[in-house]
Design an enzyme around this catalytic site. Structure first.
Site, PDB file in Angstrom:
ATOM      1  N   SER A 107     -11.766 -22.600 -44.601  1.00 25.97           N
ATOM      2  CA  SER A 107     -12.601 -21.398 -44.589  1.00 25.97           C
ATOM      3  C   SER A 107     -13.938 -21.682 -45.290  1.00 25.97           C
ATOM      4  O   SER A 107     -13.965 -22.205 -46.395  1.00 25.97           O
ATOM      5  CB  SER A 107     -11.845 -20.289 -45.302  1.00 25.97           C
ATOM      6  OG  SER A 107     -12.603 -19.139 -45.261  1.00 25.97           O
ATOM      7  N   GLY A 108     -15.042 -21.351 -44.650  1.00 24.15           N
ATOM      8  CA  GLY A 108     -16.366 -21.530 -45.250  1.00 24.15           C
ATOM      9  C   GLY A 108     -16.961 -22.889 -44.965  1.00 24.15           C
ATOM     10  O   GLY A 108     -18.032 -23.229 -45.471  1.00 24.15           O
ATOM     11  N   THR A 112     -17.642 -21.243 -37.743  1.00 24.41           N
ATOM     12  CA  THR A 112     -18.228 -20.183 -36.924  1.00 24.41           C
ATOM     13  C   THR A 112     -19.691 -20.509 -36.597  1.00 24.41           C
ATOM     14  O   THR A 112     -20.143 -20.346 -35.471  1.00 24.41           O
ATOM     15  CB  THR A 112     -18.123 -18.843 -37.668  1.00 24.41           C
ATOM     16  OG1 THR A 112     -16.762 -18.662 -38.010  1.00 24.41           O
ATOM     17  CG2 THR A 112     -18.570 -17.699 -36.803  1.00 24.41           C
ATOM     18  N   ASN A 157     -16.040 -17.540 -48.470  1.00 29.61           N
ATOM     19  CA  ASN A 157     -17.084 -17.424 -47.447  1.00 29.61           C
ATOM     20  C   ASN A 157     -17.504 -15.967 -47.344  1.00 29.61           C
ATOM     21  O   ASN A 157     -16.670 -15.074 -47.249  1.00 29.61           O
ATOM     22  CB  ASN A 157     -16.489 -17.915 -46.106  1.00 29.61           C
ATOM     23  CG  ASN A 157     -17.514 -17.887 -44.979  1.00 29.61           C
ATOM     24  OD1 ASN A 157     -18.640 -17.398 -45.169  1.00 29.61           O
ATOM     25  ND2 ASN A 157     -17.133 -18.390 -43.829  1.00 29.61           N
ATOM     26  N   SER A 160     -16.456 -14.627 -43.603  1.00 30.74           N
ATOM     27  CA  SER A 160     -15.278 -15.375 -43.175  1.00 30.74           C
ATOM     28  C   SER A 160     -14.632 -14.685 -41.981  1.00 30.74           C
ATOM     29  O   SER A 160     -14.459 -13.470 -41.973  1.00 30.74           O
ATOM     30  CB  SER A 160     -14.300 -15.443 -44.339  1.00 30.74           C
ATOM     31  OG  SER A 160     -13.151 -16.108 -43.928  1.00 30.74           O
ATOM     32  N   SER A 161     -14.326 -15.492 -40.949  1.00 28.05           N
ATOM     33  CA  SER A 161     -13.664 -14.891 -39.793  1.00 28.05           C
ATOM     34  C   SER A 161     -12.217 -14.636 -40.167  1.00 28.05           C
ATOM     35  O   SER A 161     -11.521 -15.548 -40.589  1.00 28.05           O
ATOM     36  CB  SER A 161     -13.699 -15.855 -38.615  1.00 28.05           C
ATOM     37  OG  SER A 161     -14.926 -16.520 -38.578  1.00 28.05           O
ATOM     38  N   GLY A 387      -9.594 -21.505 -40.787  1.00 31.71           N
ATOM     39  CA  GLY A 387      -9.256 -22.847 -41.284  1.00 31.71           C
ATOM     40  C   GLY A 387      -8.027 -22.817 -42.194  1.00 31.71           C
ATOM     41  O   GLY A 387      -7.502 -21.756 -42.540  1.00 31.71           O
ATOM     42  N   GLU A 389      -5.833 -22.631 -45.203  1.00 27.37           N
ATOM     43  CA  GLU A 389      -6.098 -21.817 -46.399  1.00 27.37           C
ATOM     44  C   GLU A 389      -5.048 -22.053 -47.468  1.00 27.37           C
ATOM     45  O   GLU A 389      -3.849 -22.022 -47.194  1.00 27.37           O
ATOM     46  CB  GLU A 389      -6.116 -20.330 -46.019  1.00 27.37           C
ATOM     47  CG  GLU A 389      -7.460 -19.898 -45.465  1.00 27.37           C
ATOM     48  CD  GLU A 389      -7.508 -18.439 -45.050  1.00 27.37           C
ATOM     49  OE1 GLU A 389      -6.490 -17.750 -45.190  1.00 27.37           O
ATOM     50  OE2 GLU A 389      -8.570 -18.022 -44.579  1.00 27.37           O
TER      51      GLU A 389
HETATM   52  N1  LIG Z   1     -25.148 -25.664 -40.054  1.00 25.81           N
HETATM   53  C1  LIG Z   1     -25.360 -24.801 -41.021  1.00 25.81           C
HETATM   54  N2  LIG Z   1     -26.606 -24.646 -41.482  1.00 25.81           N
HETATM   55  C2  LIG Z   1     -26.848 -23.752 -42.461  1.00 25.81           C
HETATM   56  N3  LIG Z   1     -25.900 -22.987 -43.028  1.00 25.81           N
HETATM   57  C3  LIG Z   1     -24.626 -23.113 -42.619  1.00 25.81           C
HETATM   58  C4  LIG Z   1     -24.311 -24.011 -41.570  1.00 25.81           C
HETATM   59  N4  LIG Z   1     -22.991 -23.919 -41.369  1.00 25.81           N
HETATM   60  C5  LIG Z   1     -22.493 -22.987 -42.249  1.00 25.81           C
HETATM   61  N5  LIG Z   1     -23.486 -22.502 -42.988  1.00 25.81           N
HETATM   62  C6  LIG Z   1     -23.366 -21.498 -44.060  1.00 25.81           C
HETATM   63  O1  LIG Z   1     -22.040 -21.388 -44.451  1.00 25.81           O
HETATM   64  C7  LIG Z   1     -21.506 -20.111 -44.283  1.00 25.81           C
HETATM   65  C8  LIG Z   1     -20.095 -20.161 -43.789  1.00 25.81           C
HETATM   66  O2  LIG Z   1     -20.016 -20.686 -42.506  1.00 25.81           O
HETATM   67  P1  LIG Z   1     -18.960 -20.186 -41.455  1.00 25.81           P
HETATM   68  O3  LIG Z   1     -19.288 -20.844 -40.200  1.00 25.81           O
HETATM   69  O4  LIG Z   1     -18.845 -18.759 -41.465  1.00 25.81           O
HETATM   70  O5  LIG Z   1     -17.625 -20.801 -42.041  1.00 25.81           O
HETATM   71  P2  LIG Z   1     -16.182 -20.751 -41.387  1.00 25.81           P
HETATM   72  O6  LIG Z   1     -16.302 -20.091 -40.092  1.00 25.81           O
HETATM   73  O7  LIG Z   1     -15.809 -22.178 -41.287  1.00 25.81           O
HETATM   74  O8  LIG Z   1     -15.366 -20.036 -42.331  1.00 25.81           O
HETATM   75  C9  LIG Z   1     -22.387 -19.438 -43.281  1.00 25.81           C
HETATM   76  O9  LIG Z   1     -22.448 -18.067 -43.520  1.00 25.81           O
HETATM   77  C10 LIG Z   1     -23.737 -20.112 -43.573  1.00 25.81           C
HETATM   78  O10 LIG Z   1     -24.395 -19.446 -44.602  1.00 25.81           O
HETATM   79 MG   LIG Z   2     -15.448 -18.499 -39.392  1.00 23.11          MG
END
Ligand SMILES: Nc1ncnc2c1ncn2[C@@H]1O[C@H](COP(=O)(O)OP(=O)(O)O)[C@@H](O)[C@H]1O
Ligand SMILES: [Mg+2]
Length: 1114
Positions: A107-108, A112, A157, A160-161, A387, A389
């Site tokens: 997660s984070g 996404t 996060n 977080s989804s 992811g 957890e």
């Molecule tokens: N490629 C990236 N460039 C800039 N910031 C990113 C990038 N990937 C993730 N982030 C930052 O990290 C945070 C969490 O990413 P997210 O995709 O929501 O995580 P996950 O879906 O894996 O839990 C996002 O809100 C963003 O602020």
């Molecule tokens: Mg996500």
């Protein structure tokens, strides 16, 4: 020219971990860190992309970057998520292979975000057009909607989804998007009613409260204050960097684009509001007579408002919170709920309401984005699932999530190995088995149908009798004790008996990513996922179309006594389907790694990353990849890259690329075991070899650069020199041409001068000759002329002389003859010859004159004045006399033609002329008028018969005259008759005689000198006629009247002649008075007639117009 670059160019660390040398966990970590510090967040393991979350926005997703990676080979540019997206899209479009993008990580870690980047890249490079753009827009805009309802802030996060998402994007054969299908996996619905500390409920609740208008809030019966709602945690209501209000607008806009109707959006918001209201309903115990406590709603206001929102009857819901009806074998048993049960029911309702709403949203979005065309399409699936957890307290949700990740890892291992294996087979390379950790055993522990944990749980849930979480754990302890990845204090496995890190109500699983301790509390409940039937029936009764749809099992007509499948069972089934689905597609991996736990940029926590790369099995991934051969490359690019290392292949290799590579490697003396020749690729076993090649290439490139430089410089100088030389030749040629031109011109002009002198000399010589010749000819002519002249003159003189002599002879002869004749006739001739000659001459002249006169006689008209001119002066007198005679004769001839009447007329006219010529101005106008006499034709007219008979004599003149009234001078018409004896005046109409005057009584007649026609008949005094006085009359024929009167008077020999007085002033006797009649000249009035006016008793004035009046001729 396209610049060919490679992953190997400008590398920070190693872009592909497969090339890492030596390969250890530390060097792996070191390489990642090195790259991360240089903002290189992407690294490859073969075709797998490792992505490190930078936690800040990097300028590497611009449209320019999209263009850079578009249609480029995977290893051509430095590692990037776009390279993977491009590879997937192109092989989907060009090789007709369905693709899936598997994004994993905890997660984070950025899953996404990665999925969104892939989607936006594909949207940017795929086809364009109005329809396609609409589809793209809808696909992209489904994200904000799902994130608002399915994402929440967690400790790991901020966005977080809390659900798993798999999205199939469908393309047509051209690679244009047609639509999509979204599948969701297990929403973490427990979050609706309770959130761990530091976390939030789903974003939509906060967005609704802060972003909607006052009006909307009022309609939804909500308050903007987050603190008023039990279901919303207060401590992190506001998240920095998250603008809930703005996001709410984005979500509404996105919903509109995706195709939500206004009333649908309203219904969705009403449900969200209802969940908030539901959380505020509280219960209190109420003792019943049977001693059992029964729950009652504490404050009914929230309940009321919620029921109003959803159109539910309040009493029905209230009852559902107090009683529970259980149907068993056609029997209905109703039991009361205690307070705890009521709260449980309430929360269950809230969770169900929300999770069903979420599922409905997904169905609704799918309805909008599904592909319209039914043609065969290609699919690109993007999997963004929660992811792995590990929390402090891990419950059923974490168990399920981690199970899912286990499965994904399983598929990853399977597919990567399979792919590797397949490639070797494809390329005809011998495959050697590699050792790696296969997590299939863990998957089996969880999902095995006979003794898997999920099967145990289901068994417990369905078992009759008391079922608790503890009985479930007991069961696990007995069934799974032997499993090497299962740990529990009370299991038969004695080694955990003393493990104090393992509480009694927990079990631990050694996942591929680490050990996770799960508390069994509420496992059974969550797996059952029960909603009391009373509640679902209450919901079904709601007067709200969306709610009714969400609770179809509440329909009393369709009572289903069968238990619904358990949550675990459902999840297992859907994961199974997903895995099946993924296995049919070509996988592309993105493995997301979280560099730190603080969501901070530039921080690389080694221990954290080390942990992730361990459980993600990245090292194994590299090893598997390297087990056979570390590096592979198609022959063409390989030869292109290294051909400069061998003289035989440099600069051009004419044969097949494979042979070129073979020649190259043999030439470089690379040991044979270091590489293998595949069908289309060269496989290099050790990275060492690749780096050796790279090093050589680098050196060679330097030499080549020098060589190229040398050649280039030489070429440049040479071409410069050649240019100079060429220029010099051109300049020289031009100069020579110029100077030769000058010289030629000089010679030419000199020649012309010399030539002209010579020609002049020649011409002059010729001229002289010609002139001399001409003079000679002229001299001859002159001499001849003179000679001829002399001869002619001589001849002329002779002829003249001859003629003179002849003439002299003739004269002498004539004289002689004359002398002879004169001598002979002198006696007859001399006496009257002169007179005779004279007469003869005169006679001749006269003859000629008369004949001429005869031929030129004038006409016989007496008025013709012409007469021929006199020919000789001496005939003057005769000529005039002849003229007079001729005239008189002519007149006589004329007269002799006259009749008697005509003669009388002329005599009268003659007399008139004697009387008036030069005396009265009226006269000239009368000359041409013939004197007619009887103007009234008195003899013929029967009217005047009586009058005619009254007359004594023949009428000489009859006319109408105007008699002037003596008193006023006005005229009245009278017939005027003249006979030889008298003048009679008679009435014009009646013919009655008014006055008759005997001519002898007439003394004189007076007229004026002017053009008027007035005349006065003056009577002799004392005569009978004179009694009445003189007559003053006016006539148009005055001249005729007076002339006739005068003639009659003259003809009568016995009477005196009648005098005619011509004067402009005369006296007239009117009875008693003598009146003077005076004629004056006046301006013409009433025509040209003279007017008469009595001025006084002495004067009668006649005004005569000064223009001579033209008397009207009758
Ligand atoms: N490629 C990236 N460039 C800039 N910031 C990113 C990038 N990937 C993730 N982030 C930052 O990290 C945070 C969490 O990413 P997210 O995709 O929501 O995580 P996950 O879906 O894996 O839990 C996002 O809100 C963003 O602020
Ligand atoms: Mg996500």
């Amino acid at each position: 020219m396209e610049v060919k670059t490679s992953l190997l160019d400008n590398m920070i660390g190693v872009g592909d971990m497969v090339l890492l040398e030596p390969l250890t966990e530390d060097s792996f970590l070191e390489n990642l860190k090195n790259r991360f510090d240089h903002n290189e967040i992407y690294t490859y393991i073969g075709s797998v992309v490792i992505s490190l979350n930078p936690y800040r926005s990097l300028p590497i997703y611009t449209p320019e970057k999209v263009e850079e990676y578009r249609n480029r080979n995977f290893y051509e540019l430095s590692p990037h998520i776009f390279a993977l997206a491009d590879e997937a899209y192109r092989s989907l479009r060009d090789q007709d292979k369905d693709q899936c993008i598997l994004i994993t990580g905890e997660s984070g870690a950025g899953k996404t975000e990665a999925s969104k980047l892939v989607m936006s890249y594909v949207a940017a490079v795929c086809g364009k057009g109005q329809e396609v753009n609409k589809v793209k827009e809808q696909l992209l805009q489904s994200n904000p909607v799902l994130e608002a309802f399915g994402n929440a802030k967690t400790v790991r996060n901020d966005n977080s989804s809390r659900f798993g998402k798999y999205m199939d994007i469908e393309f047509d054969f051209k690679g244009d998007p047609l639509g999509g299908v979204i599948s969701n996996y297990l929403l973490e619905k427990s979050r609706v009613v309770k959130q761990p500390r530091g976390e939030r409920n789903f974003h939509i609740f906060y967005q609704l409260l802060s972003g909607s208008s006052d009006d909307t809030l009022k309609k939804l019966k909500l308050d903007r204050d987050v603190g008023k709602y039990n279901y919303l945690s207060l401590d992190s209501a506001v998240v920095s960097g998250l603008d809930d209000a703005a996001n709410f607008r984005t979500v509404r806009n996105a919903m509109q684009i995706v195709g939500f109707m206004e009333d649908e959006m309203q219904s969705v918001l009403e449900l969200v509001a209802a969940v908030l209201k539901l959380g505020n309903i509280e219960f209190k115990p109420e003792s019943r007579c049977n001693g059992i406590d029964e729950s009652r709603v504490k404050d009914k206001n929230d309940l009321k408002e919620m029921c109003e929102l959803l159109g539910i009857e309040q009493s029905v819901l209230e009852r559902a919170f107090s009683y529970r009806t259980v149907e068993a074998k056609m029997e209905k048993v109703s039991t009361t709920l205690n307070v705890a049960q009521a709260y449980y029911a309430r929360d269950a309702l809230a969770k169900n309401l929300y999770s069903r709403l979420f599922s409905w949203l997904i169905t609704r979005i799918n309805g909008s984005i599904k592909a319209q065309a039914k043609t065969r399409h290609k699919v690109m699936g993007v999997l963004d699932i929660y992811g792995f957890e590990i929390f402090e307290d891990n419950s059923f949700e974490q168990f399920i999530i981690n199970y899912c990740n286990e499965k994904l890892q399983q598929i990853f291992i399977e597919l990567t190995l399979r792919e590797e294996q397949e490639e070797y087979i494809r390329e005809g390379i011998e495959w050697t088995n590699i050792e790696y950790f296969n997590n299939a055993i863990i998957c089996d522990l969880i999902e095995n149908n006979k003794n898997g944990i999920l099967a145990m749980l289901d068994e417990e849930c369905l078992r009759p009798g008391t079922v608790t979480d503890e009985t479930f754990l007991d069961k696990l302890n007995t069934v799974c004790a032997e499993h090497q990845h299962f740990e529990s204090r009370l299991s038969k496995n004695s080694k955990f008996l003393t493990d104090h890190s393992l509480p009694h109500n927990c079990f631990r699983i050694q996942h591929y990513a680490g050990k996770v301790l799960y508390g069994v509390e509420s496992f059974v409940d969550k797996n059952n996922d029960l909603l009391y039937r009373d509640l679902s029936q209450a919901m079904y009764k709601a007067n709200h179309s969306l709610i009714k749809q969400l609770f179809p099992e509440g329909n009393p007509a369709k009572v289903n006594l069968k238990r619904p499948p358990t949550a675990g069972f459902q999840f297992k089934a859907s994961v199974g389907t997903l895995m099946g689905n993924l296995q049919t597609k070509n996988p592309n991996y993105i493995r997301c790694i979280k560099p730190n736990d603080k969501k901070a940029s530039h921080v690389f926590t080694e221990s954290l990353v080390r942990h992730q790369l361990r459980y993600l099995g990245l090292m194994e991934n590299v090893r598997v990849r390297r087990a056979g051969y570390a590096f592979r490359q198609p022959y063409e690019p390989c030869l292109e890259r290294y051909k400069m290392l061998c003289k035989k292949t440099w600069p051009h290799w004419r044969g097949p690329a494979r042979e070129g590579v073979e020649v190259l490697l043999t030439d470089l003396q690379v040991p044979a075991e270091e590489f293998s020749y595949g069908r289309s690729k060269i496989f290099i076993r050790n990275p060492r070899t690749l780096f050796f090649l790279e090093e050589k290439r680098k050196q060679c490139l330097e030499d080549l650069a020098t060589l190229i430089q040398k050649i280039y410089r030489g070429w440049k100088c040479r071409s410069h020199f050649l240019l100079l030389k060429k220029s010099q030749i051109v300049v020289a040629a031009w100069y020579r041409r110029y100077s030769q031109q000058k010289k030629y011109q000089k010679i030419k002009s000199a020649t012309t001068v010399v030539q002209s002198y010579a020609r002049g000399w020649q011409a002059r010589k010729l001229l002289r000759e010609l002139k001399y010749q001409k003079r000679c000819e002229e001299a001859a002519t002159t001499i001849a002329a003179y000679w001829h002249g002399t001869q002619a003159r001589r001849e002329l003189r002779r002829l003249k002389e001859e003629a003179r002599r002849n003439h002299a002879v003739a004269v002498i002869w004539a004289f002689w003859q004359g002398l002879k004749v004169r001598r002979e006739y002198r006696k007859f001739f001399r006496a009257n010859a002169g007179k005779k000659i004279y007469n003869f001459t005169i006679q001749r002249i006269m003859q000629k004159y008369f004949v001429g006169l005869k031929n030129n006689m004038p006409s016989m008209s007496p008025v013709d004045k012409s007469w021929p001119a006199r020919p000789y002066l001496f005939l003057d007198g005769a000529h005039a006399a002849l003229r007079r005679i001729f005239h008189l004769w002519r007149c006589k001839k004329y007269r002799s033609q006259f009749t008697e009447e005509k003669k009388a007329v002329y005599e009268e006219k003659l007399e008139a002329s004697e009387l008036f010529k030069d005396k009265k101005a009226l006269y000239p106008s009368s000359v041409s008028q013939p004197f007619k006499g009887d103007y009234l034709e008195i003899n013929k007219n029967p009217k005047f018969q009586k009058l005619n008979s009254a007359l004594d004599d023949k009428v000489l003149l009859a006319d109408v005259v105007s008699k002037i009234n003596r008193a006023n001078g006005k005229g009245s018409a009278r017939i005027f008759l003249l006979t030889k004896k008298s003048v009679v005046l008679a009435d014009q109409k009646t013919g009655q005689v008014k006055a008759s005057v005997v001519l002898s009584d007439l003394a004189s007649v007076s007229v004026s000198t002017q053009t008027d026609g007035f005349f006065a008949l003056r009577l002799k005094e004392g005569t009978a006629s004179a009694v009445k006085g003189d007559f003053l009359l006016s006539s148009e024929h005055l001249i005729e009247i007076i002339t006739k009167l005068h003639r009659v008077g003259a003809a009568n020999a016995d009477k005196e002649k009648i005098n005619v007085d011509i004067s402009d002033e005369f006296l007239v006797q009117f009875k008693h008075d003598k009146v003077c009649v005076k004629f004056i000249q006046g301006s013409p009035k009433n025509g040209n007639n003279a007017s008469c006016k009595r001025k006084n008793n002495r004067l009668l004035e006649v005004s005569v117009p000064n223009t001579p009046s033209t008397p009207s001729t009758p």
